[in-house]
Design an enzyme around this catalytic site. Structure first.
Site, short mmCIF file in Angstrom:
data_model
loop_
_atom_site.label_atom_id
_atom_site.label_comp_id
_atom_site.label_asym_id
_atom_site.label_seq_id
_atom_site.Cartn_x
_atom_site.Cartn_y
_atom_site.Cartn_z
N ARG A 93 110.32 -47.58 -8.03
CA ARG A 93 110.68 -48.10 -6.71
C ARG A 93 112.14 -47.84 -6.37
O ARG A 93 112.55 -48.04 -5.23
CB ARG A 93 110.35 -49.59 -6.64
N LYS A 191 103.42 -55.12 9.43
CA LYS A 191 104.32 -56.28 9.38
C LYS A 191 105.51 -56.04 10.31
O LYS A 191 106.20 -55.04 10.17
CB LYS A 191 104.81 -56.51 7.95
#
Length: 312
Positions: A93, A191
């Protein structure tokens, strides 16, 4: 060919060895009192094609060092070729600079693996596909999709399902799964924060009313994204919501969060060794990844195509 395992996920290593009808090469990996890691290989590996199996999951730094030191030992023992089999690639990540004066840790880890002696890398569902390009050695990034497709078809049969991406970034992954499921419909959880200081709003792109929703993601870490997305899907009329992920990181109180959510089921593979808590949870189910990894290892050892594993 030889298989050797570090300590991150020994049950997975044993399962891969069983698939290949082999045994793991005898070795020792231990930690001294001062937390230094020591490795010893107890068999001759000179001239051998060696596959080292180690996920760099929690504790990420210890497991990464085990892998690096094991490969260094193999290189110094004159192994002909070393393949780092990393079912879960930690630090994935951190694949880009997110702010000024920050590192690209995934690239650093790729450099360390190459420097330690890896001739090639085999991994599963990298968080960001471009990480393959961080390595200057051949790198095979397997897709966990086929394992999930078989399970979904077995459990849902001819029922109408909708594949859902829990965020905009996962649309390509979700679309790929939908195609394998006879072009199933696709929905996206978007979102958005309408304005500063206001709470995040979940918008659903697609009609999920009365549908069985299958969310797909590469990993479940805290469980928050999947739990919130499941709630939004149920609010928009979904009849059931299951989530399929390749990597069950499940940090902190993730298992409790999943159990308390409206998510009907979390299905994950065993790239990371599941905790006892996760294994006992009524909401969590584990799929074996060993047949996929074992077949990929067999193909690499025999100089066969790995990409043909996904030609269906």
């Amino acid at each position: 060919m030889k298989l050797i395992s570090c300590n991150a996920n020994r049950p997975l290593s044993d399962a891969i060895a069983d698939y290949l009808d082999m045994r793991l090469t005898r070795s020792e990996v231990k930690t001294f009192a001062d937390q230094e890691i020591f490795v010893r290989i107890d068999e001759n590996v000179r001239g051998e094609d060696v596959f080292v199996i180690q996920s760099t999951s929690y504790p990420a730094n210890d497991n990464l060092m085990q892998l690096l030191i094991m490969m260094d030992a193999l290189r110094r023992a004159s192994a002909r070729r070393i393949t780092a089999v990393i079912p879960y690639f930690g630090y994935a990540r951190q694949d880009r600079k997110t702010d000024g004066r920050t590192p690209i840790s995934a690239k650093l880890v790729a450099n360390l693996i190459s420097t330690a002696g890896a001739d090639r890398v085999l991994t599963v569902d990298l968080h960001a596909g471009q990480i393959q390009g961080f390595f200057d050695i051949p790198t095979d990034n397997l897709f966990g999709g086929p394992v999930m497709v078989d399970d979904i078809k077995e459990r849902y049969g001819k029922e109408k399902i909708i594949v859902v991406s829990p965020d905009v970034g996962g649309v390509v992954r979700a679309r790929s799964l939908a195609k394998r499921l006879d072009d199933a419909d696709l929905a996206i959880v978007d979102k958005r924060r309408p304005e500063a200081g206001k709470s995040e709003v979940m918008n659903i792109i697609g009609d999920v009313r009365g549908a069985r929703c299958i969310m797909l993601d590469d990993m479940c870490d805290s469980g928050g994204t999947l739990a919130n997305a499941a709630a939004a899907l149920k609010e928009h009329g979904a009849s059931s919501v299951s989530a399929y992920v390749t990597h069950g990181v499940l940090s902190g109180s993730a298992v409790e969060r999943i159990e308390k959510s409206v998510l009907d089921e979390l299905v994950m593979t065993d790239t990371i060794q599941p905790s006892e808590h996760a294994l006992k949870s009524k909401n969590i189910r584990v799929l074996p990844i060993s047949p996929l990894l074992g077949e990929a290892i067999r193909r690499i050892a025999n100089e066969e195509s790995v990409s043909k594993l996904f030609d269906r």
